[in-house]
Design a protein around this motif. Structure first.
Motif, PDB file in Angstrom:
ATOM      1  N   PRO A   1       0.824  -1.221   0.000  1.00 26.12           N
ATOM      2  CA  PRO A   1       0.000   0.000   0.000  1.00 26.12           C
ATOM      3  C   PRO A   1       0.853   1.264   0.000  1.00 26.12           C
ATOM      4  O   PRO A   1       1.822   1.379   0.751  1.00 26.12           O
ATOM      5  CB  PRO A   1      -0.802  -0.118   1.301  1.00 26.12           C
ATOM      6  N   THR A   2       0.473   2.213  -0.847  1.00 31.56           N
ATOM      7  CA  THR A   2       1.260   3.439  -0.976  1.00 31.56           C
ATOM      8  C   THR A   2       1.207   4.285   0.293  1.00 31.56           C
ATOM      9  O   THR A   2       2.105   5.096   0.513  1.00 31.56           O
ATOM     10  CB  THR A   2       0.773   4.278  -2.176  1.00 31.56           C
ATOM     11  N   GLN A   3       0.204   4.093   1.134  1.00 25.11           N
ATOM     12  CA  GLN A   3       0.171   4.839   2.388  1.00 25.11           C
ATOM     13  C   GLN A   3       1.276   4.381   3.339  1.00 25.11           C
ATOM     14  O   GLN A   3       1.630   5.091   4.269  1.00 25.11           O
ATOM     15  CB  GLN A   3      -1.179   4.685   3.098  1.00 25.11           C
ATOM     16  N   LEU A   4       1.829   3.191   3.112  1.00 28.32           N
ATOM     17  CA  LEU A   4       2.904   2.678   3.954  1.00 28.32           C
ATOM     18  C   LEU A   4       4.280   2.970   3.381  1.00 28.32           C
ATOM     19  O   LEU A   4       5.186   3.391   4.096  1.00 28.32           O
ATOM     20  CB  LEU A   4       2.763   1.161   4.129  1.00 28.32           C
ATOM     21  N   MET A   5       4.466   2.698   2.116  1.00 27.37           N
ATOM     22  CA  MET A   5       5.786   2.792   1.512  1.00 27.37           C
ATOM     23  C   MET A   5       5.796   3.811   0.384  1.00 27.37           C
ATOM     24  O   MET A   5       5.426   3.508  -0.745  1.00 27.37           O
ATOM     25  CB  MET A   5       6.225   1.428   0.964  1.00 27.37           C
ATOM     26  N   ASN A   6       6.197   5.018   0.705  1.00 28.00           N
ATOM     27  CA  ASN A   6       6.438   6.049  -0.293  1.00 28.00           C
ATOM     28  C   ASN A   6       7.445   7.018   0.299  1.00 28.00           C
ATOM     29  O   ASN A   6       7.722   6.997   1.495  1.00 28.00           O
ATOM     30  CB  ASN A   6       5.150   6.744  -0.744  1.00 28.00           C
ATOM     31  N   PHE A   7       7.998   7.851  -0.542  1.00 27.80           N
ATOM     32  CA  PHE A   7       9.064   8.735  -0.096  1.00 27.80           C
ATOM     33  C   PHE A   7       8.587   9.723   0.959  1.00 27.80           C
ATOM     34  O   PHE A   7       9.313  10.040   1.897  1.00 27.80           O
ATOM     35  CB  PHE A   7       9.675   9.460  -1.301  1.00 27.80           C
ATOM     36  N   GLU A   8       7.360  10.202   0.824  1.00 27.34           N
ATOM     37  CA  GLU A   8       6.853  11.171   1.793  1.00 27.34           C
ATOM     38  C   GLU A   8       6.681  10.553   3.176  1.00 27.34           C
ATOM     39  O   GLU A   8       6.940  11.189   4.196  1.00 27.34           O
ATOM     40  CB  GLU A   8       5.510  11.764   1.327  1.00 27.34           C
ATOM     41  N   SER A   9       6.248   9.304   3.235  1.00 27.48           N
ATOM     42  CA  SER A   9       6.028   8.684   4.541  1.00 27.48           C
ATOM     43  C   SER A   9       7.343   8.343   5.245  1.00 27.48           C
ATOM     44  O   SER A   9       7.343   8.078   6.446  1.00 27.48           O
ATOM     45  CB  SER A   9       5.161   7.433   4.407  1.00 27.48           C
ATOM     46  N   LEU A  10       8.449   8.392   4.522  1.00 26.62           N
ATOM     47  CA  LEU A  10       9.748   8.150   5.145  1.00 26.62           C
ATOM     48  C   LEU A  10      10.033   9.178   6.230  1.00 26.62           C
ATOM     49  O   LEU A  10      10.712   8.893   7.214  1.00 26.62           O
ATOM     50  CB  LEU A  10      10.852   8.187   4.074  1.00 26.62           C
ATOM     51  N   PHE A  11       9.481  10.370   6.085  1.00 28.83           N
ATOM     52  CA  PHE A  11       9.736  11.449   7.037  1.00 28.83           C
ATOM     53  C   PHE A  11       8.694  11.520   8.153  1.00 28.83           C
ATOM     54  O   PHE A  11       8.666  12.482   8.907  1.00 28.83           O
ATOM     55  CB  PHE A  11       9.826  12.781   6.288  1.00 28.83           C
ATOM     56  N   THR A  12       7.857  10.490   8.245  1.00 24.96           N
ATOM     57  CA  THR A  12       6.943  10.383   9.374  1.00 24.96           C
ATOM     58  C   THR A  12       7.501   9.355  10.347  1.00 24.96           C
ATOM     59  O   THR A  12       8.361   8.545   9.984  1.00 24.96           O
ATOM     60  CB  THR A  12       5.541   9.948   8.912  1.00 24.96           C
ATOM     61  N   ARG A  20       5.975   6.775  11.650  1.00 20.29           N
ATOM     62  CA  ARG A  20       5.572   5.440  11.203  1.00 20.29           C
ATOM     63  C   ARG A  20       6.436   4.968  10.043  1.00 20.29           C
ATOM     64  O   ARG A  20       6.952   3.847  10.043  1.00 20.29           O
ATOM     65  CB  ARG A  20       4.098   5.444  10.798  1.00 20.29           C
ATOM     66  N   GLY A  21       6.651   5.822   9.053  1.00 17.43           N
ATOM     67  CA  GLY A  21       7.473   5.451   7.904  1.00 17.43           C
ATOM     68  C   GLY A  21       8.926   5.220   8.273  1.00 17.43           C
ATOM     69  O   GLY A  21       9.561   4.290   7.782  1.00 17.43           O
ATOM     70  N   PHE A  22       9.458   6.056   9.159  1.00 15.16           N
ATOM     71  CA  PHE A  22      10.841   5.895   9.600  1.00 15.16           C
ATOM     72  C   PHE A  22      11.029   4.565  10.319  1.00 15.16           C
ATOM     73  O   PHE A  22      11.985   3.839  10.053  1.00 15.16           O
ATOM     74  CB  PHE A  22      11.238   7.059  10.518  1.00 15.16           C
ATOM     75  N   ILE A  23      10.101   4.232  11.196  1.00 19.27           N
ATOM     76  CA  ILE A  23      10.200   2.961  11.922  1.00 19.27           C
ATOM     77  C   ILE A  23      10.097   1.788  10.947  1.00 19.27           C
ATOM     78  O   ILE A  23      10.886   0.837  11.021  1.00 19.27           O
ATOM     79  CB  ILE A  23       9.124   2.869  13.017  1.00 19.27           C
ATOM     80  N   MET A  24       9.142   1.852  10.035  1.00 16.57           N
ATOM     81  CA  MET A  24       8.943   0.715   9.135  1.00 16.57           C
ATOM     82  C   MET A  24      10.073   0.551   8.130  1.00 16.57           C
ATOM     83  O   MET A  24      10.500  -0.568   7.849  1.00 16.57           O
ATOM     84  CB  MET A  24       7.596   0.843   8.426  1.00 16.57           C
TER      85      MET A  24
END
Length: 187
Positions: free
Chosen positions: A111-122, A124-128
Motif C-alpha cells: 500500500p502506498t500509504q505505507l511505503m512512499n518517499f513522503e512517509s519516510l519522514f513520518t 511510522r514510515g521511519f520505523i517501518m
C-alpha cells in the motif's frame, strides 16, 4: 500463457519449484542457497579495506552474484511487463482492519500509504523503513543467514542452527504481525 504468468501460482507448484533449487545447487557443485551472503561478496569485491570478514576468495562465490542479479532483472521484467492492472485482492476482514489505520490503496503490492518517499519522514514510515531495514540486516548477520538460506537450504541439510533460526524467524514474524505492527500502524 501470459495470463498464467501474471497470476500467483498455488503453493503446490511454487513450493516444489523453490524446493528443487536445493538439490540442483548441490548437484551443480555443492553450492549453498542464500541471498544475504551476496552483500558480503559485493563488499569483498568492491572494498579494498583490510577487514578480516571480507578477506576470502569471493570469486569462488561469483555464481551467487549472478543469481541475485537474475532475481533483480526478473523483478524489473515482472514489474514492467507482467504486472496485473487490477487491484490487489485483499481479505475483506483485513481491509476493514487496515482502513482503521488509514490504509485503503491496494493498487500496488505494498500500500502506498505505507511505503512512499513522503512517509519516510513520518515516525511510522521511519520505523517501518529505516528501523525495520536495520533490524532485518542485523538479524540476518546475527543469525548467520537469511530466511531463504536457513529455511530452505539449512533445513534441507538438517542443520540444527537453521532449525533454531527458522523457529525464531517464525516467532518474530507472529509477534510483529500481531502485536508490534498494529502499534506502529496507529502512529
Amino acid at each position: 500463457m501470459l495470463e498464467l504468468i501474471k497470476e500467483p501460482w498455488p503453493w503446490y507448484i511454487a513450493g516444489p519449484l523453490i524446493g528443487l533449487t536445493v538439490p540442483a545447487l548441490l548437484l551443480m557443485g555443492n553450492k549453498s542457497f542464500g541471498i544475504s551472503s551476496s552483500l558480503r561478496h559485493i563488499c569483498a569485491a568492491c572494498l579494498p579495506a583490510n577487514i578480516n570478514f571480507f578477506k576470502y576468495n569471493w570469486k569462488k562465490e561469483a555464481w551467487n552474484l549472478f543469481f541475485v542479479f537474475g532475481i533483480f532483472v526478473g523483478g524489473v521484467i515482472a514489474a514492467n511487463f507482467l504486472i496485473n492492472p487490477s487491484e490487489i485482492v485483499v481479505n475483506p476482514h483485513l481491509k476493514n482492519e487496515l482502513a482503521g489505520y488509514g490504509i485503503t490503496d491496494y493498487s500496488n503490492l505494498v500500500p502506498t500509504q505505507l511505503m512512499n518517499f513522503e512517509s519516510l519522514f513520518t515516525l511510522r514510515g521511519f520505523i517501518m523503513m529505516i528501523v525495520g531495514g536495520f533490524l532485518v540486516g542485523f538479524g540476518t548477520r546475527y543469525a548467520g543467514g537469511c530466511t531463504s538460506g536457513h529455511a530452505i537450504m539449512g533445513l534441507s541439510n538438517l542443520q540444527w542452527p537453521s532449525l533454531v533460526a527458522t523457529i525464531c524467524f517464525m516467532i518474530g514474524g507472529f509477534l510483529m504481525a500481531n502485536l508490534i505492527l498494529p502499534v506502529i500502524l496507529s502512529l
